[in-house]
Design an enzyme around this catalytic site. Structure first.
Site, PDB file in Angstrom:
ATOM      1  N   GLU A  26      51.014   1.039   5.169  1.00  0.00           N
ATOM      2  CA  GLU A  26      51.649   1.034   3.836  1.00  0.00           C
ATOM      3  C   GLU A  26      51.399   2.343   3.102  1.00  0.00           C
ATOM      4  OE1 GLU A  26      49.874  -0.536   0.463  1.00  0.00           O
ATOM      5  OE2 GLU A  26      48.127  -1.344   1.481  1.00  0.00           O
ATOM      6  N   ALA A 141      53.333 -10.492  -4.709  1.00  0.00           N
ATOM      7  CA  ALA A 141      54.425 -10.864  -3.798  1.00  0.00           C
ATOM      8  C   ALA A 141      53.996 -10.713  -2.340  1.00  0.00           C
ATOM      9  CB  ALA A 141      55.654 -10.002  -4.083  1.00  0.00           C
ATOM     10  N   LYS A 159      40.802  -8.186  -2.080  1.00  0.00           N
ATOM     11  CA  LYS A 159      39.844  -7.530  -2.966  1.00  0.00           C
ATOM     12  C   LYS A 159      39.120  -8.574  -3.800  1.00  0.00           C
ATOM     13  CE  LYS A 159      43.285  -4.813  -3.992  1.00  0.00           C
ATOM     14  NZ  LYS A 159      44.067  -4.586  -2.790  1.00  0.00           N
TER      15      LYS A 159
HETATM   16  N1  PSU Z   1      44.637  -2.501  -0.516  1.00  0.00           N
HETATM   17  C1  PSU Z   1      43.995  -1.321  -0.752  1.00  0.00           C
HETATM   18  N2  PSU Z   1      44.498  -0.501  -1.695  1.00  0.00           N
HETATM   19  C2  PSU Z   1      45.670  -0.783  -2.347  1.00  0.00           C
HETATM   20  C3  PSU Z   1      46.341  -2.002  -2.082  1.00  0.00           C
HETATM   21  C4  PSU Z   1      45.786  -2.830  -1.156  1.00  0.00           C
HETATM   22  O1  PSU Z   1      42.978  -1.033  -0.123  1.00  0.00           O
HETATM   23  O2  PSU Z   1      46.115   0.023  -3.162  1.00  0.00           O
HETATM   24  C5  PSU Z   1      47.682  -2.296  -2.719  1.00  0.00           C
HETATM   25  C6  PSU Z   1      48.607  -2.900  -1.656  1.00  0.00           C
HETATM   26  O3  PSU Z   1      49.748  -2.097  -1.577  1.00  0.00           O
HETATM   27  C7  PSU Z   1      48.936  -4.265  -2.150  1.00  0.00           C
HETATM   28  C8  PSU Z   1      48.890  -4.031  -3.628  1.00  0.00           C
HETATM   29  O4  PSU Z   1      50.172  -4.731  -1.713  1.00  0.00           O
HETATM   30  O5  PSU Z   1      47.704  -3.235  -3.775  1.00  0.00           O
HETATM   31  C9  PSU Z   1      48.837  -5.298  -4.410  1.00  0.00           C
HETATM   32  O6  PSU Z   1      49.298  -5.028  -5.679  1.00  0.00           O
HETATM   33  P1  PSU Z   1      49.716  -6.250  -6.643  1.00  0.00           P
HETATM   34  O7  PSU Z   1      48.430  -6.976  -6.902  1.00  0.00           O
HETATM   35  O8  PSU Z   1      50.268  -5.593  -7.900  1.00  0.00           O
HETATM   36  O9  PSU Z   1      50.724  -7.039  -5.913  1.00  0.00           O
END
Ligand code: PSU
Ligand code: MN
Length: 306
Positions: A26, A141, A159
């Site tokens: 990603e 999502a 996390k």
């Molecule tokens: N894991 C990491 N660093 C990140 C993310 C995940 O180590 O920056 C990102 C991923 O792209 C994940 C996003 O899809 O955080 C989730 O964001 P949200 O909670 O706004 O959906």
């Protein structure tokens, strides 16, 4: 209006056609999850870990409205060094119509990888249900997309800033299998463990490949979460972790951060407050996920040949 909205890198297309191993990566972790200049080094390093194992990297991002499955050096530079949007699945048509760039989250990376036929994906930590979601409704999502996308995502759990219990419940409701890689305890990103036990664990990439094949036949057509804990000698100190997270929540509350800004805000704050120690753990767990994803992609390509 652009007609070709998806561009598959020739190396990636060749690997897919020849049933060679490919792993999707990603770009939000690069654009919004890691600070410059370490993010650019990380983007290159993740790809190199794959190449060293004979696996083709497919870093995914939207460049000038075109969803790229596999980036060249210029694309990697753009996601690391330009201020581009954080793009989930719902943002893809808007970026396409406007012809602008965006970094793809787990949700949109998985979705685009699925369209291209890439079956294995490495990230750092999956998104999930945020704490306080009963009021904010903030649920990534990432979860709903995995319910509909046939891809195995290797992640170090979710996390610990999230509501892990609620995230695991949602994955159950969405019928997304969650398997621990060499563990029955769900990891919590910077730490090897959370307080949650998993029903299932697997010990080899071959077994994951078999689950993927079986999921295609008896599952609901969705993905699989492979929960892969950070190596023991690389995990963060639990006491410092707990202290820094408490500060991060207070700061997010005080700053009134909402919506898609929450995850980047917390990650950035935690890096600062830990004087970069959380960053090293984040990089180590991501490298470890990329390496395991490579093994799974290799096992998958062999399995399909049988
Ligand atoms: N894991 C990491 N660093 C990140 C993310 C995940 O180590 O920056 C990102 C991923 O792209 C994940 C996003 O899809 O955080 C989730 O964001 P949200 O909670 O706004 O959906
Ligand atoms: Mn959100």
């Amino acid at each position: 209006m652009q007609k070709d909205l998806i561009k598959i890198h020739p190396d990636v297309q060749r690997a897919i056609n020849q049933n060679k191993p490919v792993v999707a990566l990603e770009s939000t972790i690069i654009s919004h999850g890691l600070p410059r200049p370490r993010n650019y080094e990380a983007a290159q390093e993740f790809e190199q870990i794959l190449r060293d194992k004979g696996v083709v990297p497919a870093t995914i991002a939207v460049i000038d409205g075109v969803a790229n499955i596999g980036l060249d050096a210029k694309g990697l530079d753009i996601i690391a060094n330009q201020d581009i949007a954080k793009a989930s699945v719902r943002d893809l048509p808007i970026l396409a119509a406007k012809g602008i760039s965006g970094a793809t989250t787990v949700a949109s990376t998985a979705h685009l990888a699925g369209l291209a036929g890439v079956r294995v994906f490495a990230t750092g930590g999956l998104g999930g249900v945020h704490r306080g979601a009963q009021e904010t409704f903030d649920e990534s999502a990432d979860l709903s997309v995995l319910a509909n996308t046939p891809i195995a995502v290797v992640s170090a759990g979710v996390k610990s800033v999230l509501d892990i219990a609620a995230t695991l419940e949602r994955l159950e409701t969405l019928s997304v299998p969650v398997v621990g890689y060499g563990t029955k305890i769900f990891p919590s990103f910077w730490l090897r463990e959370s307080e949650f036990t998993l029903d299932w664990s697997v010990d080899s990439a071959d077994e994951i490949a078999k689950i993927m094949a079986a999921q295609d036949l008896v599952g609901e057509g969705g993905g699989i979460v492979v929960a892969n804990p950070v190596p023991a000698d690389k995990a963060w100190d639990k006491r410092e972790h707990d202290e820094v997270l408490a500060k991060a929540f207070a700061a997010a509350e005080a700053a009134g951060v909402r919506g898609k800004a929450v995850t980047p805000f917390l990650l950035g704050f935690i890096v600062e407050a830990s004087q970069g120690r959380s960053l090293e753990v984040n990089l180590d767990l991501a490298r470890n996920n990329v390496s395991v994803a490579a093994d799974i992609a290799i096992a998958w390509s062999k399995l399909e040949l049988d």
